[in-house]
Design an enzyme around this catalytic site. Structure first.
Site, PDB file in Angstrom:
ATOM      1  N   LYS A 197       0.813  -1.219   0.000  1.00  0.00           N
ATOM      2  CA  LYS A 197       0.000   0.000   0.000  1.00  0.00           C
ATOM      3  C   LYS A 197       0.843   1.265   0.000  1.00  0.00           C
ATOM      4  O   LYS A 197       0.382   2.326  -0.430  1.00  0.00           O
ATOM      5  CB  LYS A 197      -0.947  -0.001   1.200  1.00  0.00           C
ATOM      6  CG  LYS A 197      -2.048  -1.037   1.095  1.00  0.00           C
ATOM      7  CD  LYS A 197      -3.020  -0.937   2.264  1.00  0.00           C
ATOM      8  CE  LYS A 197      -4.152  -1.929   2.112  1.00  0.00           C
ATOM      9  NZ  LYS A 197      -5.139  -1.838   3.215  1.00  0.00           N
TER      10      LYS A 197
ATOM     11  N   LYS B 258      -8.440 -10.472  -7.402  1.00  0.00           N
ATOM     12  CA  LYS B 258      -9.689 -10.532  -6.660  1.00  0.00           C
ATOM     13  C   LYS B 258     -10.594  -9.357  -7.029  1.00  0.00           C
ATOM     14  O   LYS B 258     -10.122  -8.277  -7.369  1.00  0.00           O
ATOM     15  CB  LYS B 258      -9.425 -10.475  -5.149  1.00  0.00           C
ATOM     16  CG  LYS B 258      -8.878 -11.722  -4.542  1.00  0.00           C
ATOM     17  CD  LYS B 258      -9.113 -11.771  -3.040  1.00  0.00           C
ATOM     18  CE  LYS B 258      -8.622 -10.531  -2.317  1.00  0.00           C
ATOM     19  NZ  LYS B 258      -8.850 -10.646  -0.853  1.00  0.00           N
TER      20      LYS B 258
ATOM     21  N   LYS C 263     -12.833  -3.164  -4.416  1.00  0.00           N
ATOM     22  CA  LYS C 263     -13.490  -1.860  -4.417  1.00  0.00           C
ATOM     23  C   LYS C 263     -12.609  -0.788  -5.043  1.00  0.00           C
ATOM     24  O   LYS C 263     -13.112   0.195  -5.567  1.00  0.00           O
ATOM     25  CB  LYS C 263     -13.837  -1.443  -2.981  1.00  0.00           C
ATOM     26  CG  LYS C 263     -14.894  -2.298  -2.327  1.00  0.00           C
ATOM     27  CD  LYS C 263     -15.181  -1.814  -0.917  1.00  0.00           C
ATOM     28  CE  LYS C 263     -16.266  -2.660  -0.259  1.00  0.00           C
ATOM     29  NZ  LYS C 263     -16.568  -2.203   1.107  1.00  0.00           N
TER      30      LYS C 263
END
Length: 330
Positions: free
Chosen positions: A111, A192, A195
Site C-alpha cells: 500500500k 480478486k 473496491k
C-alpha cells in the site's frame, strides 16, 4: 459459543466478493457464535479520503450489512470510532509491538509503494487491528489469505502482553472460509474483485440492477474454448462456476456435469438468473432500510453500547496490569 470478531472498512456498498467471501459467513456465524461485526472507520483514516464521503459510506455499509442478514439482536454491529477503547488499547499495544515486525508487513509494503508521503497510521494499521480483536477477547477472526500475517502479529502481541503483564487477552485463531474466499474480477481473472483496484465491468456490486448484472456476466472473460469446467487454465469460467455454485448451493462437479456440451451462452444466462434471484431480496431490504437512515443509526448506537459493555472491563484489566491509575468514575 466462540467469540468471533470481524471488521470491514466503510468504502461504500459491498461488492459480490465481500458478500460471498465474508458477509454470508457472518450471517451464518451469528447463529452459531458470539459475534461482533465492526465497521472500522478509523482504519479508513490511514489513506487520503473525503470527509463527507466517509460518513455516507459508513451508513451505506451498515445498511448493506443489515440488508444482507446481519441481525443486531443476534450479533453486535457497531462503528469502531464510537467505542473509544479501540484507540486507547491501540496506543498501549504500540508500546508492545516493535518497528521491525511492523516493517515486515507485506500489506504495508504494497500500500505504501510509490507514495511520496505515508502516514504513521498506515504503518501502524496492524496494531489497531490487533486492538480491535483483543479488546473483545476475540477467539476467532474470519480472515482472507492476505490477512494471515496480520493475524499472526495479533497473536504475537497477545502472547507477549500476557507474558509480560499476566494473562489478559484471549489468543485469537484464524478462521479462513474455503468456499468463496476469493471471488475474482470478471475481467481481470488473476485478481480478486476489489473496491479500489478492480475493473468496473469485472466488479459486481450489491445494488447492481438486473440490466447492469446482465452486461457484466455476459461480457465476463472466459477463453477460446466452450467447455464449462473449473480448472487453472480456465480462470474466467472457474470464477463464474464458483459464483453459480455459492448462490445456488450447488457443488461444482454437479454444475460441470449439468453444462457439459451446453456452451458458454447457456451457462452465462443461468449464472445471471441465479445471481439476480440471490441479490433481489437483499436489494429490496436495502431499499426499505435506506428509506429510514435514522433507524440504521439507532441500530448502530445500540451496537456501540453493547460493544462498550465488553470493552470497558478489558481496558480496566489492561490499565491495572500495566500500572496506570484507574479511569475516574463517570
Amino acid at each position: 459459543m466462540a467469540r468471533v470478531f470481524s471488521g470491514i472498512q466503510p468504502t461504500g456498498q459491498p461488492h459480490l466478493g465481500n458478500l460471498l467471501g465474508a458477509i454470508r459467513h457472518w450471517v451464518t456465524d451469528q447463529d452459531e457464535h458470539d459475534c461482533l461485526y465492526c465497521i472500522v472507520d478509523l482504519h479508513s483514516l490511514t489513506v487520503p479520503y473525503e470527509v463527507a464521503e466517509l460518513r455516507d459510506a459508513t451508513l451505506e455499509l451498515a445498511t448493506a450489512l443489515l440488508a444482507s442478514g446481519i441481525d443486531p439482536d443476534r450479533a453486535i454491529l457497531f462503528v469502531q470510532s464510537q467505542v473509544r477503547e479501540h484507540s486507547e488499547l491501540a496506543w498501549i499495544l504500540n508500546c508492545v509491538a516493535t518497528m521491525g515486525e511492523l516493517g515486515r508487513m507485506t500489506q504495508f509494503k504494497s500500500k505504501s509503494s510509490g507514495r511520496d508521503s505515508i502516514s504513521v497510521g498506515l504503518f501502524d494499521y496492524p496494531v489497531l487491528q490487533a486492538a480491535d480483536v483483543l479488546l473483545y477477547q476475540g477467539e476467532r477472526v474470519p480472515v482472507g489469505d492476505d490477512q494471515r500475517q496480520h493475524l499472526e502479529l495479533m497473536r504475537d502481541l497477545a502472547l507477549r502482553f500476557n507474558t509480560r503483564y499476566g494473562e489478559t487477552f484471549a489468543v485469537p485463531e484464524a478462521s479462513i472460509p474455503k468456499a468463496g474466499a476469493r471471488i475474482m474480477d470478471l475481467q481481470q481473472t488473476d485478481a480478486k474483485m476489489s473496491k479500489t483496484g478492480g475493473t468496473e465491468l469485472g466488479t459486481i456490486w450489491l445494488l447492481d440492477p438486473p440490466g447492469r448484472l446482465k452486461k457484466k456476466i455476459m461480457s465476463a472473460v472466459t477463453d477460446s474454448g466452450s467447455d464449462v469446467r473449473a480448472a487453472p487454465d480456465k480462470p474466467g469460467v472457474t470464477a463464474l462456476l464458483e459464483i453459480h455454485s455459492i448462490v445456488t448451493a450447488t457443488p461444482l462437479p454437479v454444475l460441470e456435469d449439468r453444462y457439459a456440451g451446453a456452451g458458454y451462452g447457456t451457462f452465462k444466462r443461468d449464472v445471471l438468473d441465479a445471481l439476480v434471484a440471490y441479490l433481489e431480496p437483499i436489494q429490496a431490504r436495502y431499499a426499505e432500510l435506506a428509506a429510514d437512515p435514522a433507524e440504521v443509526g439507532r441500530a448502530l448506537g445500540r451496537g456501540a453500547d453493547r460493544a462498550r459493555s465488553l470493552a470497558v472491563p478489558t481496558m480496566e484489566r489492561v490499565r491495572d496490569v500495566i500500572g496506570l491509575l484507574p479511569a475516574p468514575a463517570a
